[in-house]
Design a protein around this motif. Structure first.
Motif, mmCIF file in Angstrom:
data_model
loop_
_atom_site.group_PDB
_atom_site.id
_atom_site.type_symbol
_atom_site.label_atom_id
_atom_site.label_comp_id
_atom_site.label_asym_id
_atom_site.label_seq_id
_atom_site.Cartn_x
_atom_site.Cartn_y
_atom_site.Cartn_z
ATOM 1 N N SER A 14 -17.935 -5.153 -14.736
ATOM 2 C CA SER A 14 -16.636 -5.821 -14.757
ATOM 3 C C SER A 14 -15.672 -5.043 -15.644
ATOM 4 O O SER A 14 -16.076 -4.459 -16.662
ATOM 5 N N LEU A 15 -14.423 -5.106 -15.286
ATOM 6 C CA LEU A 15 -13.382 -4.494 -16.135
ATOM 7 C C LEU A 15 -13.445 -5.057 -17.557
ATOM 8 O O LEU A 15 -13.074 -4.375 -18.509
ATOM 9 N N TYR B 153 -11.077 1.297 2.229
ATOM 10 C CA TYR B 153 -9.764 1.955 2.318
ATOM 11 C C TYR B 153 -9.333 2.621 1.005
ATOM 12 O O TYR B 153 -8.280 3.251 0.961
ATOM 13 N N VAL C 138 -9.597 0.386 -10.548
ATOM 14 C CA VAL C 138 -10.440 -0.817 -10.574
ATOM 15 C C VAL C 138 -10.493 -1.457 -9.184
ATOM 16 O O VAL C 138 -9.459 -1.722 -8.572
ATOM 17 N N GLY C 139 -11.709 -1.714 -8.711
ATOM 18 C CA GLY C 139 -11.902 -2.388 -7.420
ATOM 19 C C GLY C 139 -11.895 -1.401 -6.272
ATOM 20 O O GLY C 139 -10.903 -0.720 -6.035
ATOM 21 N N CYS C 140 -13.020 -1.322 -5.568
ATOM 22 C CA CYS C 140 -13.153 -0.332 -4.483
ATOM 23 C C CYS C 140 -13.446 -1.046 -3.162
ATOM 24 O O CYS C 140 -14.182 -2.027 -3.128
ATOM 25 N N ARG D 266 0.844 -1.205 0.000
ATOM 26 C CA ARG D 266 0.000 0.000 0.000
ATOM 27 C C ARG D 266 0.879 1.255 0.000
ATOM 28 O O ARG D 266 0.568 2.253 -0.619
ATOM 29 N N ASP E 278 -16.238 -1.232 -10.274
ATOM 30 C CA ASP E 278 -16.217 -2.464 -9.467
ATOM 31 C C ASP E 278 -17.424 -3.297 -9.885
ATOM 32 O O ASP E 278 -18.526 -2.771 -10.078
ATOM 33 N N ASN F 193 -5.420 -2.893 -9.089
ATOM 34 C CA ASN F 193 -4.658 -3.429 -7.957
ATOM 35 C C ASN F 193 -5.521 -4.381 -7.119
ATOM 36 O O ASN F 193 -6.619 -4.003 -6.690
ATOM 37 N N GLY F 194 -5.033 -5.591 -6.921
ATOM 38 C CA GLY F 194 -5.754 -6.545 -6.077
ATOM 39 C C GLY F 194 -7.077 -6.985 -6.665
ATOM 40 O O GLY F 194 -8.036 -7.224 -5.922
HETATM 41 C C1 LIG Z 1 -9.263 -6.999 -2.784
HETATM 42 S S1 LIG Z 1 -10.365 -5.775 -3.429
HETATM 43 C C2 LIG Z 1 -9.141 -4.640 -4.101
HETATM 44 C C3 LIG Z 1 -9.566 -3.195 -3.921
HETATM 45 C C4 LIG Z 1 -8.568 -2.158 -4.421
HETATM 46 N N1 LIG Z 1 -8.464 -2.165 -5.852
HETATM 47 C C5 LIG Z 1 -7.230 -2.145 -3.754
HETATM 48 O O1 LIG Z 1 -6.330 -1.445 -4.226
HETATM 49 O O2 LIG Z 1 -7.040 -2.797 -2.714
HETATM 50 C C6 LIG Z 1 -10.956 -6.530 -4.933
HETATM 51 C C7 LIG Z 1 -12.106 -5.777 -5.572
HETATM 52 O O3 LIG Z 1 -12.131 -6.092 -6.973
HETATM 53 C C8 LIG Z 1 -13.469 -6.211 -7.376
HETATM 54 N N2 LIG Z 1 -13.539 -7.016 -8.595
HETATM 55 C C9 LIG Z 1 -13.374 -8.355 -8.705
HETATM 56 N N3 LIG Z 1 -13.494 -8.745 -9.983
HETATM 57 C C10 LIG Z 1 -13.723 -7.618 -10.710
HETATM 58 C C11 LIG Z 1 -13.930 -7.382 -12.083
HETATM 59 N N4 LIG Z 1 -13.948 -8.388 -12.975
HETATM 60 N N5 LIG Z 1 -14.128 -6.114 -12.498
HETATM 61 C C12 LIG Z 1 -14.145 -5.101 -11.600
HETATM 62 N N6 LIG Z 1 -13.962 -5.268 -10.272
HETATM 63 C C13 LIG Z 1 -13.750 -6.513 -9.835
HETATM 64 C C14 LIG Z 1 -14.154 -6.838 -6.171
HETATM 65 O O4 LIG Z 1 -15.559 -6.628 -6.177
HETATM 66 C C15 LIG Z 1 -13.455 -6.143 -5.011
HETATM 67 O O5 LIG Z 1 -14.145 -4.999 -4.571
#
Ligand SMILES: C[S@@+](CC[C@H](N)C(=O)[O-])C[C@H]1O[C@@H](n2cnc3c(N)ncnc32)[C@H](O)[C@@H]1O
Length: 172
Positions: free
Chosen positions: A67-68, A33, A28-30, A5, A50, A86-87
């Motif tokens: 989805s992305l 935090y 991408v992904g919320c 982080r 997300d 990320n993640g």
């Molecule tokens: C572990 S969190 C990571 C959050 C953040 N991006 C970070 O920096 O920690 C994973 C997130 O990715 C989202 N996610 C999973 N598959 C996805 C997809 N195909 N497209 C967009 N978001 C997705 C999940 O819903 C979740 O909120």
């Protein structure tokens, strides 16, 4: 703060913030935090996406529930400067065809020279397959991020968090 982080927020974000050519950004992904990243990128055109509708409250004012894989239905080709993913690979975006679609759509939506940041965990549970086998990522050039000096930066985190940097073409 975890080492991954810290790299994200103190090295990668400043790199993006300092460059006016890095203006249209998709994160991408919320999660709770990541909510404050809207303030971090307040002077940029910052959008979040997300797949999970429940995460909308942690997203930007300009948030997409999808989805992305479907990024190209929300942005024109060559419209974006930066995508930060990320993640997400290994955290829901796991299936190889879905990963291929997601990074192919990222390539289409980035402008020439645009930057894709992929953060992932190099542990069995969070590595559905080797990203080096992803055809869509092979369309990109590997990009050595200033300050880190490599296209693939291995953080010292317990879950072996890695950041990969890709550019669409040479210029960023
Ligand atoms: C572990 S969190 C990571 C959050 C953040 N991006 C970070 O920096 O920690 C994973 C997130 O990715 C989202 N996610 C999973 N598959 C996805 C997809 N195909 N497209 C967009 N978001 C997705 C999940 O819903 C979740 O909120």
């Amino acid at each position: 703060m975890l080492p991954d982080r810290r790299i994200l927020e103190r090295t990668i974000f400043p790199y993006i913030l300092e460059r006016k050519e890095c203006h249209r950004i998709v994160f991408v992904g919320c999660r709770w935090y990541t909510k404050r990243y809207s303030a971090t990128f307040a002077d940029k055109d910052y959008c979040t996406i997300d797949i999970d509708p429940k995460q909308k409250k942690y997203g930007a004012k300009n948030h997409i529930v999808d989805s992305l894989e479907n990024l190209a239905t929300h942005f024109k080709p060559n419209e974006l400067d930066v995508i930060i993913c990320n993640g997400v690979f290994g955290w829901g975006l796991d299936d190889k065809p879905a990963v291929e679609r997601a990074f192919a759509a990222s390539f289409d939506c980035l402008r020439m020279g645009g930057l894709l940041v992929v953060g992932w965990n190099d542990i069995t549970k969070r590595r559905p397959f080797s990203l080096d086998e992803c055809d869509a990522l092979r369309q990109f050039d590997r990009f050595s991020l200033e300050g880190l000096g490599t296209w693939r930066y291995k953080t010292r985190s317990f879950n072996r968090h890695i950041f990969d940097f890709y550019a669409k073409g040479k210029e960023v």
